[in-house]
Design an enzyme around this catalytic site. Structure first.
Site, PDB file in Angstrom:
ATOM      1  N   TYR A  54       0.828  -1.204   0.000  1.00 37.51           N
ATOM      2  CA  TYR A  54       0.000   0.000   0.000  1.00 37.51           C
ATOM      3  C   TYR A  54       0.869   1.264   0.000  1.00 37.51           C
ATOM      4  O   TYR A  54       0.354   2.365  -0.221  1.00 37.51           O
ATOM      5  CB  TYR A  54      -0.916   0.048   1.212  1.00 37.51           C
ATOM      6  CG  TYR A  54      -1.906  -1.087   1.338  1.00 37.51           C
ATOM      7  CD1 TYR A  54      -2.111  -2.011   0.324  1.00 37.51           C
ATOM      8  CD2 TYR A  54      -2.644  -1.234   2.515  1.00 37.51           C
ATOM      9  CE1 TYR A  54      -3.010  -3.052   0.465  1.00 37.51           C
ATOM     10  CE2 TYR A  54      -3.551  -2.277   2.666  1.00 37.51           C
ATOM     11  CZ  TYR A  54      -3.728  -3.176   1.652  1.00 37.51           C
ATOM     12  OH  TYR A  54      -4.622  -4.204   1.806  1.00 37.51           O
ATOM     13  N   HIS A  57       0.846 -11.661   1.877  1.00 35.71           N
ATOM     14  CA  HIS A  57      -0.178 -10.920   1.142  1.00 35.71           C
ATOM     15  C   HIS A  57      -0.765 -11.727  -0.024  1.00 35.71           C
ATOM     16  O   HIS A  57      -1.971 -11.712  -0.246  1.00 35.71           O
ATOM     17  CB  HIS A  57       0.390  -9.596   0.636  1.00 35.71           C
ATOM     18  CG  HIS A  57      -0.638  -8.543   0.402  1.00 35.71           C
ATOM     19  ND1 HIS A  57      -0.355  -7.195   0.383  1.00 35.71           N
ATOM     20  CD2 HIS A  57      -1.969  -8.629   0.184  1.00 35.71           C
ATOM     21  CE1 HIS A  57      -1.458  -6.508   0.164  1.00 35.71           C
ATOM     22  NE2 HIS A  57      -2.454  -7.353   0.028  1.00 35.71           N
TER      23      HIS A  57
END
Length: 276
Positions: free
Chosen positions: A52, A110
Site C-alpha cells: 500500500y 499478502h
C-alpha cells in the site's frame, strides 16, 4: 442483556476487533489523518500492507493520536520477494521500522504466488516470529483452499485468511473450507467496489427499518457471520458509522436475504496468477 461480541480470537489469547480500518489506497497525509481520526473515533484495529506504500503514514497517524500501543491491533502484510524463512524476518524488520513500532499484532503473507513456490516457507518464517515474540499472530491473504492445504501439509495450522468477501462475492466454498479447518475469515473490500448491492431491497429494507445506513447493514451481516471486516474510509462520519454496528442485530431472515445476493463470481483478482 448479553454483552455484544466485538472481537474474534485469532489464536489463544489474541483477540482481533471485528471491525478494522482498511487503509488502501490512502497514502501520505491522507493516510495519517484518516488513521488519527479513526483511532479518535474508537477504532482499535488498523490494517495496512507493504504494497500500500502507506505504512510510514499509518505509523505517523498512530503516533499523532498518542494511543498506547498495547491498546491497538495492528495488521500489515508483506510481498512475495520475502518468501523464505529468513526473508520473512527481514520483511518484519522493514515493516516495524516503517510503522515505528517494535512488534506486530498480525503479520500476513499478502499473496501466495504459487508459481514461485515459496509461500509455505514464508508461513514457517511467520511461525518463527510468533515463537520469538516479534508478532502476536500470523496469517495469510488471498490463499485458496489448495494453497491452504499445502501449508497444512507442512504441519502448520493457518489462523486467519484475509480474502475478498461481500454479498455478491460470498465465496461459499472458500468460507466453508475456513469453517471446517478453524481458519478465521477477514473480509477485505467488505462493501464491494461499486456497491451496487447497497441499493438492493435486502439491504435497503433493514436499513430503513433499523434507522441505519446500507453500509452498516452489510457490515453487520459480516460480523454476525463471525467475520472480521476492514472497510476503508477517510470520511469522519462514515468511519463512525462503519464502527457502529454492534448496537443492533439482523434477523435470520434478513441475513438469508443478503446471503441470497451471492452471484458465484470469483474474487476480482486470481491468486493463482496475481501477486506482488
Amino acid at each position: 442483556m448479553t454483552k455484544e461480541i466485538t472481537t474474534a480470537e485469532v489464536t489463544p489469547g489474541v483477540h482481533i476487533p471485528l471491525i478494522g480500518l482498511g487503509t488502501w489506497p490512502l497514502t501520505g497525509e491522507d493516510a495519517a489523518a484518516a488513521v488519527h481520526q479513526a483511532i479518535s473515533s474508537g477504532y482499535r484495529h488498523i490494517d495496512t500492507a507493504e504494497n500500500y506504500a502507506n505504512e510510514a503514514a499509518v505509523g505517523e497517524g498512530i503516533r499523532r493520536n498518542g494511543i498506547d500501543r498495547g491498546d491497538l491491533f495492528l495488521t500489515t502484510k508483506f510481498n512475495t520477494q520475502w518468501h523464505s524463512r529468513s526473508g520473512v524476518r527481514d520483511a518484519f524488520g522493514e515493516a516495524v521500522k516503517r510503522l515505528g513500532t517494535d512488534y506486530l499484532d498480525l503479520f500476513l503473507v499478502h499473496w501466495p504466488n504459487p508459481s514461485q513456490g515459496r509461500f509455505v516457507e514464508a508461513c514457517e518464517g511467520l511461525q518463527d516470529l510468533v515463537k520469538d515474540g516479534s508478532i502476536r499472530a500470523w496469517g495469510v491473504s488471498n490463499f485458496k483452499p489448495a494453497h491452504l492445504r499445502l501449508v497444512q501439509d507442512a504441519g502448520l495450522a493457518v489462523p486467519l485468511n484475509q480474502v475478498q468477501v461481500d454479498p455478491e462475492h460470498g465465496q461459499p466454498g472458500q468460507l466453508e473450507f475456513h469453517r471446517e479447518h478453524g481458519i478465521l475469515t477477514a473480509a477485505y473490500s467488505p462493501l464491494g467496489r461499486n456497491g451496487s448491492f447497497l441499493e438492493q431491497a435486502a439491504v435497503r429494507g433493514p436499513a430503513t427499518e433499523l434507522g441505519r445506513t446500507p453500509a452498516q447493514i452489510v457490515l453487520r451481516w459480516h460480523v454476525q457471520h463471525g467475520r472480521v471486516a476492514v472497510p476503508k474510509s477517510a470520511d469522519n462520519q462514515r468511519q463512525r458509522e462503519n464502527l457502529d454496528v454492534f448496537s443492533f442485530a439482523l434477523t435470520q431472515q434478513q441475513m438469508a436475504a443478503i446471503d441470497a445476493h451471492e452471484t458465484g463470481a470469483p474474487p476480482r483478482l486470481d491468486s493463482d496468477t496475481y501477486f506482488h
